[in-house]
Design a protein around this motif. Structure first.
Motif, PDB file in Angstrom:
ATOM      1  N   GLU A   1       0.888  -1.492  -0.165  1.00  0.00           N
ATOM      2  CA  GLU A   1      -0.112  -0.196  -0.094  1.00  0.00           C
ATOM      3  C   GLU A   1       1.065   1.262   0.412  1.00  0.00           C
ATOM      4  N   ILE A   2       1.935   0.620  -0.167  1.00  0.00           N
ATOM      5  CA  ILE A   2       3.204   2.807   0.097  1.00  0.00           C
ATOM      6  C   ILE A   2       2.983   3.541  -1.173  1.00  0.00           C
ATOM      7  N   ARG A   3       2.375   2.620  -2.236  1.00  0.00           N
ATOM      8  CA  ARG A   3       1.957   3.607  -2.733  1.00  0.00           C
ATOM      9  C   ARG A   3       0.743   4.519  -2.911  1.00  0.00           C
ATOM     10  N   THR A   4      -0.379   3.555  -1.888  1.00  0.00           N
ATOM     11  CA  THR A   4      -1.602   4.800  -2.127  1.00  0.00           C
ATOM     12  C   THR A   4      -1.426   5.869  -1.433  1.00  0.00           C
ATOM     13  N   THR A   5      -1.931   7.218  -2.150  1.00  0.00           N
ATOM     14  CA  THR A   5      -1.582   8.391  -0.851  1.00  0.00           C
ATOM     15  C   THR A   5      -3.086   8.049  -0.071  1.00  0.00           C
ATOM     16  N   ALA A   6      -2.803   8.774   0.866  1.00  0.00           N
ATOM     17  CA  ALA A   6      -4.021   9.510   1.455  1.00  0.00           C
ATOM     18  C   ALA A   6      -4.967   9.361   1.236  1.00  0.00           C
ATOM     19  N   ILE A   7      -6.811   8.346   1.630  1.00  0.00           N
ATOM     20  CA  ILE A   7      -7.668   8.409   1.491  1.00  0.00           C
ATOM     21  C   ILE A   7      -8.319   9.339   0.972  1.00  0.00           C
ATOM     22  N   ASP A   8      -8.831   9.306   0.547  1.00  0.00           N
ATOM     23  CA  ASP A   8     -10.095  10.639  -0.669  1.00  0.00           C
ATOM     24  C   ASP A   8     -11.048  10.656   0.198  1.00  0.00           C
ATOM     25  N   THR A   9     -11.763  10.964   1.037  1.00  0.00           N
ATOM     26  CA  THR A   9     -12.967  10.653   2.143  1.00  0.00           C
ATOM     27  C   THR A   9     -13.801  10.848   1.432  1.00  0.00           C
ATOM     28  N   LYS A  10     -13.456  12.069   0.461  1.00  0.00           N
ATOM     29  CA  LYS A  10     -14.746  12.029  -0.685  1.00  0.00           C
ATOM     30  C   LYS A  10     -15.004  11.469  -1.264  1.00  0.00           C
ATOM     31  N   HIS A  11     -14.484  10.231  -1.907  1.00  0.00           N
ATOM     32  CA  HIS A  11     -14.686   8.612  -2.657  1.00  0.00           C
ATOM     33  C   HIS A  11     -16.150   8.556  -2.454  1.00  0.00           C
ATOM     34  N   ALA A  12     -16.962   7.927  -3.283  1.00  0.00           N
ATOM     35  CA  ALA A  12     -18.076   8.147  -3.526  1.00  0.00           C
ATOM     36  C   ALA A  12     -18.616   6.810  -2.460  1.00  0.00           C
TER      37      ALA A  12
END
Ligand SMILES: Cc1cc2nc3c(=O)[nH]c(=O)nc-3n(C[C@H](O)[C@H](O)[C@H](O)COP(=O)(O)OP(=O)(O)OC[C@H]3O[C@@H](n4cnc5c(N)ncnc54)[C@H](O)[C@@H]3O)c2cc1C
Ligand code: FES
Lengths: 645, 254
Positions: free
Chosen positions: A470-481
């Motif tokens: 997951e190291i390439r996953t940036t901060a999780i966007d909580t605006k996601h659907a």
């Protein structure tokens, strides 16, 4: 879907060592960029949150109480096991492992249990280093007691408040990380939904219990450490707030539920005294070392005691039935929890109960006081006798205690693999919330051990294996659907609660659910009763959704609303537990099926057909859940029937 | 024999939120069993309020065994009510008289603002602990548990201090809203143990500074805290903390 427990290969004693030295790692620079949510700050959650933060992850921790220090773990009394062998009495990792698998009636996963026994010793070291004031002997070294009938003294304790002291230790480690800014703490927050994005757990929806606001929190992994679900029975020794909501939401989002019907019923609790009763209080198991359990032989005497025309002292020795000593001469009053509980129930069902409700047996210290003197008994149990008197108004030095079994612990929980990951990638479950280590019955002083093992020493390693990808996953966007939708669903549910405007409180539904569960899915279960219970629970659910009354505002501090959500989840869980109990046609550990017993009325396991973990997949509230089986392979321990005769 | 069921008049503090002024409401309850606990009596009241369409009284509680420190009622002018060494949840109705009027209020202290009715915000206590109430040891760094023997007397004394449940009764009982008993319990626990030594001076300084910053009052030795503490935490801890504190500020290099 095929269940894969991901058990490492190799001999059992080398699995964990090998795993630890070969598991993938996340570099410090990357850890800083990864967020982890921990739901719960009991022993499991607090120890995990602190340890993960020490490693460099960014942690958000949640609890519904006003402080992490108040998690239900605080109430544990007796102690914590560890294979230290400080007493030189032959304890070892293997012996603790063996006792746990056997005590669990051979329904636990060997590899997990071995690891638990392996890390147990480090837990004690860690806690001592934190300043946990364990009991010590006069030489200043750590003291041990034997607990729950084990043959070695491996239980560490801090007077009758072991859970409190261990939790305060974990809480202090957590506080240190909060102060450093590595953990963000959210007290008075209730997680009410798991958010899954593209098949992976990516966050939660939480209700701020003070303002009523719904909040979105994103993370690269979510850890459920929300404790057990014994309160599905309404009356239990659990804290009032203990609930299944976090685990249940995870279940509905795809996490399988393991062995939901495995419940532990503790024999020495205070009996219910009236309809208003809100919880049951545990009296330490140690009382059975010196107290003798009995009921009147004669039903007429029992009736006289119930109505108050006679007292215990009026009954001669011949008029008393010391039923555990009679039925189990080898172990007597010290038979395991499930056996003692069931015997007490049978005596009461047969009309020999001794309090006004007919649901209590005597625990008598008369002979012990005559033999050892009041002072010795007082030194051993003084604080317990005091607590008993505070609650009941009776003095146990002069009149026997009255006790009755009560729900105490749930061995079942979210199914997890060796990594403690559920069937949803990135979603973990630790502590009492998972199913993993205790099989069908938990040994005394092993829950605290498991919670801290998971949090301090297991999860911090295993989670890295997942996060390495997951190291390439940036901060999780909580605006996601997915967050949008999850929040909307939750908001609608709350709106529904307040709009029904019925006549009955959430609490009253909870009580009724508890009665059904206790009657049909309690100490003894049979196909007819369980089948009936499914119908009763379904009816109750319909009635709940048409007649519950939740007053107050949604956007405010509103315990009734929180309670409604919890009760709704308990009702759904109750049905699953009953289905699980119905499916498992054998008796094992805390699960006693009346159809599966020996001629003498003892539990009979069926290893040929039931040596598996039931892992249930959610299929919809009105649909039948799907059963998956994880077959248990016993490579080390040989399966035998338990006997305490 | 005393009556098994009580008829009671309850004067309960009701307050919608932090900014609301709040005030007492009076309720009558009939036939409360003397075997019920105080909180079960409150449950009965709430059940009645709900079924008659009224807002139930909010109060904090969880374990109901006297150990989590969540319950927090000021009953008839005393923190946790009339019985010594007892939390609200462990108090039983047999200690009340038939026909009695019982006054129930929240903890009252500026650092503990009311959230609703009898529920207050005690997060200030957590903040004090965060300031230094720990031993800095990372998971995995610990030496063997028996590497350093600790004299039994010290371990027992540390335990006595560590038994604090953080309920806040001490603050509520104190006319100055001082948190000295609470803070000194933690400071003492670590001061008495070898594990607490390396950070001993720093710890007491930080925790006291945080306590002052959060608006808790001074200790004027009235002893109300010790008298109302449900866990019997000794006021001698305060004396120890004062010594620790002086030792820390007067120490060379400070
Ligand atoms: C009276 C009693 C005595 C016991 N004695 C012993 C003993 O002597 N030895 C032993 O080994 N075991 C004992 N046990 C069992 C043991 O205490 C528990 O199994 C263990 O403490 C559970 O720890 P945990 O961390 O998994 O969960 P808990 O301590 O229950 O913590 C759960 C956490 O999750 C949080 N939470 C739950 N749901 C949500 C949500 N939806 N959103 C946000 N937060 C949530 C809570 O706020 C809490 O912080 C005892 C149990 C009882 C009831
Ligand atoms: S509710 Fe836990 S101490 Fe009273």
């Amino acid at each position: 879907m095929k269940l894969d427990a991901k058990i490492p290969s190799g001999p059992i004693s080398e699995k964990w060592t090998k795993y630890r030295s070969t598991v993938r790692l996340v570099s410090p620079a990357n850890k800083r960029k990864l967020d982890i949510i921990v739901v719960g700050t009991g022993l499991a959650g607090a120890s995990a949150a602190a340890s993960l933060a020490e490693l460099g992850y960014k942690v958000k921790a949640f609890c519904f109480q006003d402080s992490p220090r108040r998690a239900h773990s605080i109430a544990a009394q007796g102690g914590i096991n560890a294979a230290k062998n400080y007493q030189n009495d032959g304890d070892s990792t293997y012996r603790l492992f063996y006792d746990t698998v056997k005590g669990g009636d051979y329904r636990a996963r060997e590899a997990n249990v071995y690891r638990l026994a392996e890390v147990s010793a480090s837990i004690i070291d860690q806690c001592v280093a934190q300043g946990v004031p364990f009991a010590r002997d006069y030489g200043g070294l750590l003291d041990n007691r034997s607990f729950g009938g084990t043959q070695v003294s491996r239980t560490f304790y801090a007077r009758g408040q072991t859970g409190q002291q261990l939790l305060l230790g974990a809480y202090s480690a957590l506080n240190r990380q909060i102060e450093k800014g590595q953990v963000q703490m959210f007290s008075r927050h209730e997680m009410v939904e798991v958010v899954v994005v593209d098949g992976k757990a990516r966050g939660i929806i939480a209700r701020n219990l003070v303002t009523g606001e719904l909040e979105r929190h994103g993370a690269h992994a979510v850890v459920i450490a929300s404790g057990g679900y014994g309160n599905v029975f309404y009356l239990s020794t659990n804290a009032m707030g203990s609930n299944v909501t976090a685990a249940w939401k995870a279940h509905k989002k795809g996490a399988f539920f393991g062995n939901p019907c495995f419940t532990q019923i503790h024999p020495t609790c205070l009996p219910q005294s009236g309809e208003y009763q809100s919880k049951l209080t545990l009296m330490s198991e140690s009382l059975r070392n010196d107290g003798r359990i009995w009921v009147p032989k004669n039903k007429v005497d029992a009736e006289a005691i119930r109505t108050g025309t006679k007292v215990a002292a009026d009954l001669t020795e011949e008029a008393r039935d010391y039923f555990l000593e009679r039925r189990y001469p080898a172990f007597g009053n010290l038979v395991p929890r499930d056996v003692a509980s069931r015997a007490a129930k049978e005596m009461c069902d047969a009309g020999h109960g001794v309090n006004p409700t007919g649901l209590a047996v005597f625990l008598d210290f008369r002979d012990a006081i005559n033999r050892l003197g009041k002072d010795v008994i007082s030194a051993r149990y003084g604080n317990l006798f005091e607590m008993y008197e505070k609650i009941t108004g009776d003095d146990p030095y002069s009149t026997p205690m009255k006790i009755y079994p009560a729900v105490h612990y749930t061995m079942g929980g979210l199914w997890v693999d060796y990594n403690l990951m559920t069937t949803v990638p990135g979603l973990y479950a630790i502590g009492e919330a998972n199913f993993s280590d205790h099989g069908a019955n938990r040994l005394g002083a092993s829950a605290l051990m498991q919670g801290l093992a998971d949090g301090y020493f297991v999860l911090p390693y295993t989670i890295g294996d997942y996060l390495a990808d997951e190291i390439r996953t940036t901060a999780i966007d909580t605006k996601h659907a997915a967050f949008e939708q999850a929040e909307k669903d939750v908001a609608e549910r709350y709106k529904l609660f307040t709009s029904i405007n019925g006549k009955q409180s959430p609490e009253s539904f909870h009580r009724r659910l508890g009665k059904i569960m206790w009657e049909y899915c309690g100490m003894a279960r049979n196909a007819e009763g369980l089948t009936k219970a499914i119908g009763l629970i379904q009816d109750l659910r319909k009635e709940f959704w048409s007649d519950v009354r939740v007053s107050g505002d949604i956007n405010a501090f509103n315990p009734e609303l929180d309670k409604a959500m919890r009760v709704a989840d308990f009702i759904e869980l109750g049905e699953l537990m009953v289905r699980d109990a119905l499916t498992r046609k054998e008796s094992c550990g805390g699960h006693f099926r009346e159809e599966s017993q020996t001629e003498e009325g003892e539990a009979m396991r069926d290893d040929e057909n039931y040596a598996f973990v039931s892992a249930w997949e959610f299929a919809g509230v009105d649909a039948e859940p799907v059963l998956h089986k994880e077959n248990l392979e016993f490579e080390v321990v040989k399966l035998t029937q338990r006997s305490y005769k | 024999m005393s009556k098994e069921n009580l008829n009671l008049t309850l004067k309960v503090w009701r307050q919608k939120g932090k900014k609301d002024k709040g005030g007492f409401e009076t309720y009558k309850l009939k036939g409360v069993s003397t075997h019920a606990s105080f909180l079960e009596m409150m449950d009965i009241l709430n059940e009645e309020l709900i079924t008659t369409g009224k807002d139930p009284v909010a109060f904090d509680h969880d374990c109901r065994e006297g150990i989590c420190g969540m319950c927090s009622m000021y009953i008839n002018g005393r923190a946790h009510g009339p019985q010594r060494g007892t939390t609200t949840c462990q108090l039983h109705m047999r200690h009340f008289e038939d026909g009695e009027t019982i006054t129930i209020e929240p903890w009252r202290a500026t650092p503990f603002p009311v959230i609703k009715d009898l529920v207050v915000d005690r997060s200030a206590f957590d903040k004090i602990q965060q300031a230094g109430g720990y031993v800095s040891v990372n998971t995995g760094n610990a030496p063997d548990g028996n590497a350093v023997p600790i004299p039994k007397a010290d371990a027992d004394e540390a335990f006595n201090a560590a038994a604090c449940i953080g309920c806040g009764a001490c603050v509520a009982a104190c006319k100055n809203a001082s948190a000295m008993l609470f803070v000194s319990a933690k400071v003492s626990q670590f001061a008495l143990l070898p594990q607490g030594q390396p950070e001993r001076k720093e710890r007491v300084g930080k925790m006291v500074a945080k306590m002052d910053e959060l608006g808790f009052g001074n200790c004027t030795n009235t002893g109300a805290c010790e008298a109302e503490c449900p866990k019997g935490i000794s006021i001698s801890n305060i004396a120890r903390m004062n010594r620790e504190y002086l030792g820390a500020v007067l120490a060379p290099g400070n």
